[in-house]
Design an enzyme around this catalytic site. Structure first.
Site, PDB file in Angstrom:
ATOM      1  N   GLN A  94       0.856  -1.201   0.000  1.00  0.00           N
ATOM      2  CA  GLN A  94       0.000   0.000   0.000  1.00  0.00           C
ATOM      3  C   GLN A  94       0.883   1.239   0.000  1.00  0.00           C
ATOM      4  O   GLN A  94       0.394   2.349  -0.111  1.00  0.00           O
ATOM      5  CB  GLN A  94      -0.872   0.023   1.258  1.00  0.00           C
ATOM      6  CG  GLN A  94      -1.809  -1.175   1.370  1.00  0.00           C
ATOM      7  CD  GLN A  94      -2.446  -1.234   2.752  1.00  0.00           C
ATOM      8  OE1 GLN A  94      -3.460  -0.622   3.010  1.00  0.00           O
ATOM      9  NE2 GLN A  94      -1.831  -1.990   3.646  1.00  0.00           N
ATOM     10  N   ASN A  95       2.186   1.025   0.133  1.00  0.00           N
ATOM     11  CA  ASN A  95       3.109   2.154   0.237  1.00  0.00           C
ATOM     12  C   ASN A  95       3.429   2.714  -1.135  1.00  0.00           C
ATOM     13  O   ASN A  95       3.609   1.976  -2.102  1.00  0.00           O
ATOM     14  CB  ASN A  95       4.402   1.726   0.942  1.00  0.00           C
ATOM     15  CG  ASN A  95       4.137   1.290   2.368  1.00  0.00           C
ATOM     16  OD1 ASN A  95       3.077   1.606   2.919  1.00  0.00           O
ATOM     17  ND2 ASN A  95       5.070   0.573   2.977  1.00  0.00           N
ATOM     18  N   ASP A  97       6.093   4.686  -1.527  1.00  0.00           N
ATOM     19  CA  ASP A  97       7.544   4.871  -1.618  1.00  0.00           C
ATOM     20  C   ASP A  97       8.146   3.723  -2.438  1.00  0.00           C
ATOM     21  O   ASP A  97       7.437   2.793  -2.843  1.00  0.00           O
ATOM     22  CB  ASP A  97       8.173   4.945  -0.206  1.00  0.00           C
ATOM     23  CG  ASP A  97       8.002   3.651   0.593  1.00  0.00           C
ATOM     24  OD1 ASP A  97       8.368   2.566   0.069  1.00  0.00           O
ATOM     25  OD2 ASP A  97       7.524   3.707   1.741  1.00  0.00           O
ATOM     26  N   HIS A 112      -1.561   1.092  -4.390  1.00  0.00           N
ATOM     27  CA  HIS A 112      -1.980   2.496  -4.227  1.00  0.00           C
ATOM     28  C   HIS A 112      -1.137   3.458  -5.068  1.00  0.00           C
ATOM     29  O   HIS A 112      -1.143   4.649  -4.830  1.00  0.00           O
ATOM     30  CB  HIS A 112      -1.918   2.905  -2.749  1.00  0.00           C
ATOM     31  CG  HIS A 112      -2.991   2.279  -1.911  1.00  0.00           C
ATOM     32  ND1 HIS A 112      -2.985   2.279  -0.530  1.00  0.00           N
ATOM     33  CD2 HIS A 112      -4.128   1.623  -2.265  1.00  0.00           C
ATOM     34  CE1 HIS A 112      -4.067   1.646  -0.082  1.00  0.00           C
ATOM     35  NE2 HIS A 112      -4.762   1.237  -1.109  1.00  0.00           N
ATOM     36  N   THR A 173       0.397  -2.503   8.791  1.00  0.00           N
ATOM     37  CA  THR A 173      -0.809  -1.853   8.263  1.00  0.00           C
ATOM     38  C   THR A 173      -1.908  -1.853   9.324  1.00  0.00           C
ATOM     39  O   THR A 173      -2.095  -2.851  10.017  1.00  0.00           O
ATOM     40  CB  THR A 173      -1.300  -2.505   6.945  1.00  0.00           C
ATOM     41  OG1 THR A 173      -2.524  -1.890   6.553  1.00  0.00           O
ATOM     42  CG2 THR A 173      -1.468  -4.010   7.039  1.00  0.00           C
ATOM     43  N   SER A 174      -2.598  -0.716   9.427  1.00  0.00           N
ATOM     44  CA  SER A 174      -3.638  -0.592  10.463  1.00  0.00           C
ATOM     45  C   SER A 174      -4.912  -1.349  10.085  1.00  0.00           C
ATOM     46  O   SER A 174      -5.844  -1.431  10.876  1.00  0.00           O
ATOM     47  CB  SER A 174      -3.973   0.879  10.696  1.00  0.00           C
ATOM     48  OG  SER A 174      -4.480   1.447   9.501  1.00  0.00           O
ATOM     49  N   ASN A 198       2.802  -6.257  13.426  1.00  0.00           N
ATOM     50  CA  ASN A 198       2.496  -4.830  13.554  1.00  0.00           C
ATOM     51  C   ASN A 198       2.929  -4.329  14.927  1.00  0.00           C
ATOM     52  O   ASN A 198       3.014  -5.096  15.882  1.00  0.00           O
ATOM     53  CB  ASN A 198       0.981  -4.625  13.380  1.00  0.00           C
ATOM     54  CG  ASN A 198       0.632  -3.209  12.938  1.00  0.00           C
ATOM     55  OD1 ASN A 198       1.102  -2.752  11.897  1.00  0.00           O
ATOM     56  ND2 ASN A 198      -0.163  -2.505  13.706  1.00  0.00           N
ATOM     57  N   LEU A 199       3.172  -3.035  14.999  1.00  0.00           N
ATOM     58  CA  LEU A 199       3.603  -2.448  16.261  1.00  0.00           C
ATOM     59  C   LEU A 199       2.598  -2.690  17.381  1.00  0.00           C
ATOM     60  O   LEU A 199       2.957  -2.923  18.534  1.00  0.00           O
ATOM     61  CB  LEU A 199       3.799  -0.936  16.060  1.00  0.00           C
ATOM     62  CG  LEU A 199       4.502  -0.175  17.151  1.00  0.00           C
ATOM     63  CD1 LEU A 199       5.921  -0.695  17.351  1.00  0.00           C
ATOM     64  CD2 LEU A 199       4.549   1.309  16.802  1.00  0.00           C
TER      65      LEU A 199
HETATM   66  P1  OAD Z   1      -1.566   3.382   8.705  1.00  0.00           P
HETATM   67  O1  OAD Z   1      -0.858   4.652   9.002  1.00  0.00           O
HETATM   68  O2  OAD Z   1      -3.044   3.386   8.724  1.00  0.00           O
HETATM   69  O3  OAD Z   1      -1.098   2.265   9.722  1.00  0.00           O
HETATM   70  C1  OAD Z   1       0.240   2.038  10.014  1.00  0.00           C
HETATM   71  C2  OAD Z   1       0.311   0.889  10.993  1.00  0.00           C
HETATM   72  O4  OAD Z   1       1.687   0.631  11.192  1.00  0.00           O
HETATM   73  C3  OAD Z   1      -0.309   1.160  12.362  1.00  0.00           C
HETATM   74  O5  OAD Z   1      -1.149   0.085  12.735  1.00  0.00           O
HETATM   75  C4  OAD Z   1       0.898   1.262  13.303  1.00  0.00           C
HETATM   76  O6  OAD Z   1       0.651   0.707  14.583  1.00  0.00           O
HETATM   77  C5  OAD Z   1       1.933   0.417  12.574  1.00  0.00           C
HETATM   78  N1  OAD Z   1       3.329   0.829  12.811  1.00  0.00           N
HETATM   79  C6  OAD Z   1       3.830   2.062  13.037  1.00  0.00           C
HETATM   80  N2  OAD Z   1       5.143   2.033  13.168  1.00  0.00           N
HETATM   81  C7  OAD Z   1       5.523   0.731  13.015  1.00  0.00           C
HETATM   82  C8  OAD Z   1       6.778   0.036  13.057  1.00  0.00           C
HETATM   83  N3  OAD Z   1       7.924   0.670  13.237  1.00  0.00           N
HETATM   84  N4  OAD Z   1       6.771  -1.291  12.872  1.00  0.00           N
HETATM   85  C9  OAD Z   1       5.623  -1.963  12.661  1.00  0.00           C
HETATM   86  N5  OAD Z   1       4.418  -1.376  12.622  1.00  0.00           N
HETATM   87  C10 OAD Z   1       4.366  -0.042  12.798  1.00  0.00           C
HETATM   88  O7  OAD Z   1      -0.988   2.883   7.308  1.00  0.00           O
HETATM   89  P2  OAD Z   1      -1.616   1.877   6.228  1.00  0.00           P
HETATM   90  O8  OAD Z   1      -2.348   0.776   6.901  1.00  0.00           O
HETATM   91  O9  OAD Z   1      -0.530   1.543   5.301  1.00  0.00           O
HETATM   92  O10 OAD Z   1      -3.520   5.208   1.094  1.00  0.00           O
HETATM   93  O11 OAD Z   1      -2.645   2.830   5.514  1.00  0.00           O
HETATM   94  C11 OAD Z   1      -3.321   2.355   4.393  1.00  0.00           C
HETATM   95  C12 OAD Z   1      -3.582   3.460   3.403  1.00  0.00           C
HETATM   96  O12 OAD Z   1      -4.215   4.573   4.044  1.00  0.00           O
HETATM   97  C13 OAD Z   1      -2.339   4.074   2.818  1.00  0.00           C
HETATM   98  O13 OAD Z   1      -1.798   3.342   1.747  1.00  0.00           O
HETATM   99  C14 OAD Z   1      -2.831   5.403   2.321  1.00  0.00           C
HETATM  100  C15 OAD Z   1      -3.812   5.798   3.416  1.00  0.00           C
HETATM  101  O14 OAD Z   1      -4.965   6.396   2.982  1.00  0.00           O
HETATM  102  C16 OAD Z   1      -3.231   6.029   0.049  1.00  0.00           C
HETATM  103  O15 OAD Z   1      -2.423   6.945   0.103  1.00  0.00           O
HETATM  104  C17 OAD Z   1      -3.965   5.732  -1.183  1.00  0.00           C
END
Ligand code: OAD
Length: 232
Positions: A94-95, A97, A112, A173-174, A198-199
């Site tokens: 979903q990243n 980067d 994405h 991913t959340s 996940n964290l």
């Molecule tokens: P989120 O920001 O929703 O979730 C990130 C998750 O990573 C959270 O559950 C954190 O607890 C966890 N986390 C943070 N730091 C961490 C670490 N160092 N190690 C392991 N886990 C960690 O991100 P996504 O689920 O990727 O879409 O969000 C999905 C989509 O929402 C993104 O792709 C974006 C956004 O809308 C678009 O831009 C199209």
């Protein structure tokens, strides 16, 4: 039941938490706001129509940031797994980067979109682009990013792969954004094993066969080691 190291067809779903330790901000822990703008304003076709400058700025800054970050131990561990001949690994990220690529991964679907690609708003031509989109191009070129309400990329390939995945690993991913949050259900319905790294726990953790909490740079390499036969 097969042992972990016997599982060959592996799907990895990565999210913002995977790149967090590389210095890229996740979405959900910033209250869904970017400089006081709701994320929908900078990540939707409506937001772009309303304020192209704001949206282009948001992605210009994120694109610039890519020059300052590098892949972390979790990206590298995933790339190493992919190199094993006996494994068939697909990374669905979903990243936006390019840290999977920079770590050496090859089989990647950017569902994405990608920050380093831009798309012509009239012709749909897509080109590789590392720089800012300049003001003169604000309306003719847009980031090749999937915004809210738009179709994900690679859907057909993703669903084909999920049905016979033996091991599905969701990383960082959340699980709040669909359809990615539901991918694991397709794997479960087809008797694959689902693991979440996940964290912190997510709203989906209890549905996974295994949910491990910790920083990606630690839990990803240590879990992936279990998939190597000679580590047993
Ligand atoms: P989120 O920001 O929703 O979730 C990130 C998750 O990573 C959270 O559950 C954190 O607890 C966890 N986390 C943070 N730091 C961490 C670490 N160092 N190690 C392991 N886990 C960690 O991100 P996504 O689920 O990727 O879409 O969000 C999905 C989509 O929402 C993104 O792709 C974006 C956004 O809308 C678009 O831009 C199209």
């Amino acid at each position: 039941m097969k042992e972990l190291h016997e599982l060959k067809k592996i799907t990895i779903l990565s999210g913002a938490g995977l790149s967090q330790e590389s210095g890229i901000k996740t979405f959900r822990d910033a209250n869904g706001l970017w400089e006081n703008h709701p994320i929908e304003e900078v990540a939707s076709p409506g937001g772009y129509q309303k304020n192209p400058e704001l949206v282009q700025n948001f992605y210009n800054l994120r694109r610039r940031q890519l020059k300052e970050v590098q892949a972390n131990a979790a990206h590298l561990a995933i790339a190493d797994l992919e190199k094993l001949e006996q494994k068939d690994v697909l990374i669905i990220t979903q990243n936006v980067d390019d840290l999977h690529e920079r770590a050496g991964s090859k089989n990647i679907i950017h569902m994405h979109g990608e920050l380093r690609k831009i798309r012509n708003t009239k012709t749909n031509e897509i080109k590789y682009w590392e720089e800012d989109i300049l003001e003169k191009d604000y309306l003719s070129w847009r980031p090749d990013i999937v915004w809210f309400g738009e179709e994900i990329k690679g859907a057909q390939r993703i669903y084909q792969h999920l049905v016979d995945t033996e091991l599905f690993i969701a990383i960082g991913t959340s699980s709040q954004v669909y359809p990615a949050a539901q991918f694991f259900q397709i794997v479960k319905e087809n008797h694959g094993l689902c693991v979440e790294l996940n964290l912190e726990p997510t709203q989906m953790s209890s549905y996974y066969d295994l949910s491990i909490q910790g920083k990606a740079s630690e839990v990803v390499p240590s879990f992936l080691k279990k998939l190597y036969a000679d580590e047993l």
